[in-house]
Design an enzyme around this catalytic site. Structure first.
Site, PDB file in Angstrom:
ATOM      1  N   SER A   1       0.814  -1.216   0.000  1.00  0.00           N
ATOM      2  CA  SER A   1       0.000   0.000   0.000  1.00  0.00           C
ATOM      3  C   SER A   1       0.846   1.263   0.000  1.00  0.00           C
ATOM      4  O   SER A   1       0.507   2.250  -0.658  1.00  0.00           O
ATOM      5  CB  SER A   1      -0.947  -0.009   1.201  1.00  0.00           C
TER       6      SER A   1
ATOM      7  N   LYS B   1      -5.949   3.010   6.295  1.00  0.00           N
ATOM      8  CA  LYS B   1      -5.400   3.463   5.014  1.00  0.00           C
ATOM      9  C   LYS B   1      -5.322   4.982   4.898  1.00  0.00           C
ATOM     10  O   LYS B   1      -4.950   5.498   3.835  1.00  0.00           O
ATOM     11  CB  LYS B   1      -6.247   2.898   3.856  1.00  0.00           C
TER      12      LYS B   1
END
Length: 532
Positions: A65, A331
């Site tokens: 990520s 996130k």
């Protein structure tokens, strides 16, 4: 007269939503996803690459990520710290690092211990085993004799029981060079939390600061005993193996190169105003990190940040346009800090909203996570009609995929698909254009070839879909938008600038995924047609 509402470009990142043709243990293929299926059939689409050299990693290295969002936001292939540090070890330059030499000298001068803390893993996502072995060599080279390895076990970016092999490799290197000992083992669930679950971090901190002898078992035997209790690497309970608590006069090298899961433990050791839990600040304590985890940390950094200029957020801001970023806790750093090239501060005109992730032990217990709230927040921002760019992330495919729970992953995928349908309705009302993609694969591969849970990322490509809005048409293309089939994550920012009709900076070296106007599919090539 009030300005007309802006039809935004919305970048939707489905974190961990990879593509794999085989349906076995493929949560994305098995899930009921009418929204994504219909989009894939009806709109321009392609597959893009998210791993290895396409994102600045070694060949064959799975993406992640941090790397994914960094490449997307930068609009270029960004050389990653994994490569930078590995090269420094291989060419020997790390052994001459003034920061590391000074640390060794300080520890020796005070008669203290050197502590090596980091994720003991060959996964290459947060750290790499070869970096730890290189630091042991550094200690030997500079005559530091009292060296304690505090092994944080992985099981998330690697096989759930690969840790024992890593521990044995560390011990073999220690035996070979005659320097160091494994003092503690602890699962990353405790030592590398990033969601302010301080009760977990405190367990790791207490292990590191409270001394003891251990019970005579080796580190590898301790892991095997945990495996027998169905406790895998990520969740290894904080356990002392041998003496070696962190005390005044000691030195620490935290060798993770990725900052997001290293910060909290560093805060506990170094910040005078830390309030996550009660503890006494250990002083003097020399503290070095491989990379910059947070500019506020009072530590020395071995590999200073690379400077990235003219990235997507900066270009948008310089044009006087407004942008919005949102994701849930897991996130949020990725759509802000990493997307902005490692800058904490938002650009002018950049608004952000953080959505709290569910407070559960593992996300298979709550596979919907906070997707509904993320959707609500994004829709509210879009309806304001003031943002030219909206960047958002659905965490579910990745975070639930990491649990290895196939049934929960399917539920996570279906939840995201439902939210995507609602989101598209909001965007459609504003006439905006949507780009739907992912940063890397995960949920499309939930079991390995032997049927064991696969909790790591993959090297598979990811979908990229362009849904053109009525008020944000692709300039000069009419109804004949065609996407390239050889793209990578670095091509997304140029694509967004293409749609917004903004010039692409020279150092943004990615290439728009939209073929030039007038591209003739029949005479040039036929785009790959793949159905999910």
């Amino acid at each position: 007269m009030a300005d007309a509402p802006i039809a935004p470009v919305v970048l939707v990142i489905l974190d961990g939503w990879g593509y794999r043709q085989t349906t076995d243990y493929n949560a994305i293929a098995v899930a009921n996803t009418p929204v994504m299926d219909s989009l894939w059939e009806a709109y321009p689409k392609t597959l893009i690459r998210t791993s290895g050299k396409d994102v600045g990693l070694p060949e064959g290295q799975m993406g992640n990520s941090e790397v994914g969002h960094l490449n997307i936001g930068a609009g270029r292939i960004v050389p990653q710290e994994l490569v930078r540090i590995t090269d420094a070890i291989e060419d020997g330059s790390i052994f001459q690092s003034p920061v590391l030499i000074n640390l060794c000298d300080e520890v020796k001068g005070r008669g203290g211990k050197l502590h090596l803390i980091g994720l003991s893993s060959a996964g290459g996502v947060h750290s790499h085993l070869c970096h730890l072995l290189g630091l042991l060599d550094l200690a030997k080279l500079h005559s530091v004799s009292d060296v304690c390895v505090h092994a944080i076990t992985d099981g998330r970016d690697t096989n759930p029981t690969e840790g024992v092999n890593v521990i044995e490799a560390i011990q073999a290197h220690i035996d070979k060079i005659g320097v160091g000992r494994i003092s503690t083992v602890c699962g990353r669930y405790y030592a590398m939390d990033r969601d302010r679950r301080w009760d977990r971090v405190k367990k790791a901190y207490d292990l590191l600061t409270e001394d003891g002898e251990g019970d005579g078992r080796s580190a590898s035997q301790i892991l095997k005993d945990f495996y027998a209790q169905d406790i895998t690497d990520e969740f290894i309970l904080p356990t002392r193996v041998a003496p070696g608590a962190i005390e005044p006069g000691d030195g620490i090298i935290f060798y993770n190169f990725r900052p997001d899961r290293a910060r909290q433990l560093c805060y506990a050791f170094t910040m005078p105003d830390f309030d996550g839990f009660e503890r006494d600040l250990i002083q003097p304590l020399s503290f070095v990190t491989f990379t910059q985890y947070d500019p506020k940390l009072p530590v020395k950094v071995v590999f200073e940040p690379q400077s990235l200029t003219n990235i997507l957020g900066e270009v948008i801001a310089k044009k006087g346009l407004r942008q919005f970023r949102t994701a849930e806790t897991e996130k949020y750093p990725h759509v802000t800090y990493f997307f902005n090239g490692g800058l904490e501060q938002p650009f002018e005109g950049e608004d952000r909203e953080l959505i709290q992730s569910p407070m559960v032990a593992t996300y298979d217990k709550a596979p919907v996570m906070s997707a509904e709230a993320v959707t609500d927040t994004a829709c509210a921002a879009i309806k304001k009609g003031i943002y030219s760019l909206v960047v958002m992330n659905y965490a579910n495919p990745d975070m639930v995929g990491h649990t290895g729970n196939m049934e929960a992953a399917v539920q996570a995928i279906e939840a995201v698909d439902r939210c995507l349908g609602r989101l598209l309705g909001c965007i459609n009302k504003m006439g905006g254009t949507v780009l739907i993609t992912a940063d890397h694969g995960n949920a499309e591969y939930m079991r390995d070839e032997e049927g064991n849970p696969w909790t790591a990322h993959t090297t598979n490509p990811v979908p990229f879909i362009l849904v053109e809005g009525e008020k944000r048409k692709i300039p000069g293309h009419g109804a004949n938008v065609v996407l390239r089939n050889d793209g990578r994550l670095a091509d997304i920012a140029p694509t967004i600038l293409d749609i917004l009709q903004l010039p692409q900076p020279n150092n943004m070296t990615g290439k728009s995924l939209i073929e030039p106007a007038g591209f003739d599919v029949k005479t040039n090539r036929t785009p790959v047609r793949i159905s999910l």
